[in-house]
Scaffold this active site. Structure first.
Site, PDB file in Angstrom:
ATOM      1  N   ALA A  75      73.555  58.056  38.924  1.00  0.00           N
ATOM      2  CA  ALA A  75      72.468  58.436  38.012  1.00  0.00           C
ATOM      3  C   ALA A  75      71.140  58.603  38.739  1.00  0.00           C
ATOM      4  O   ALA A  75      70.163  59.037  38.137  1.00  0.00           O
ATOM      5  CB  ALA A  75      72.326  57.386  36.910  1.00  0.00           C
ATOM      6  N   CYS A  76      71.105  58.303  40.025  1.00  0.00           N
ATOM      7  CA  CYS A  76      69.871  58.348  40.811  1.00  0.00           C
ATOM      8  C   CYS A  76      69.827  59.607  41.662  1.00  0.00           C
ATOM      9  O   CYS A  76      70.725  59.854  42.470  1.00  0.00           O
ATOM     10  CB  CYS A  76      69.802  57.110  41.700  1.00  0.00           C
ATOM     11  SG  CYS A  76      68.485  57.132  42.918  1.00  0.00           S
TER      12      CYS A  76
END
Length: 140
Positions: free
Chosen positions: A11-12
């Site tokens: 998600a980064c």
């Protein structure tokens, strides 16, 4: 090819860019999604020791319970900070990359180029379009 491990959060954006830079060097790393499979306390302490940085520098503030837990208190010991990261793995900043050339918190993402055991194989742009490596595989 040399072994490379990335402690990754899909998600980064920075973590995704680092993973792509590793793959742009022709390396398929071992990917540890550390939120699903956190390192043990001993493993995390060893990674930090090998990075040669203070425990506090691996703490993530944004999007974490950092402030709610009072982790900005300078009186907290390394052991207390490690305990917090074990209880809340989201506090572990990412991505951490391990290669034969070293261990680092790869922020910004292009910092990983310093420890990759193979050169870039072509152009690489971050997700935001920023050119990091040119078509000849050289850092832009």
């Amino acid at each position: 090819m040399s072994a490379v491990t990335i402690y990754h959060n899909p998600a980064c954006g920075t973590s995704r860019n680092v993973l792509s830079l590793i793959r742009n060097a022709g390396i398929e790393p071992t990917i540890i999604e550390y939120l699903k499979t956190p390192p043990s306390r001993a493993e995390l302490a060893d990674l930090i020791r090998r990075m040669g940085v203070p425990v506090r520098s691996v703490l993530r503030e944004k999007g974490t319970p950092y402030h709610e837990l009072g982790l900005d208190d300078p009186a907290l010991t390394d052991d207390q900070l490690l305990d917090a990261m074990m209880a809340h793995p989201i506090l572990i900043n990412r991505p951490i990359v391990v290669t034969e050339r070293g261990v680092m918190l790869a922020r910004p993402s292009e910092a990983v180029l310093e420890i990759l055991p193979a050169p870039q194989q072509g152009e690489f742009r971050k997700e935001d379009g920023e050119l990091v490596v040119d078509a000849s595989g050289q850092r832009a």
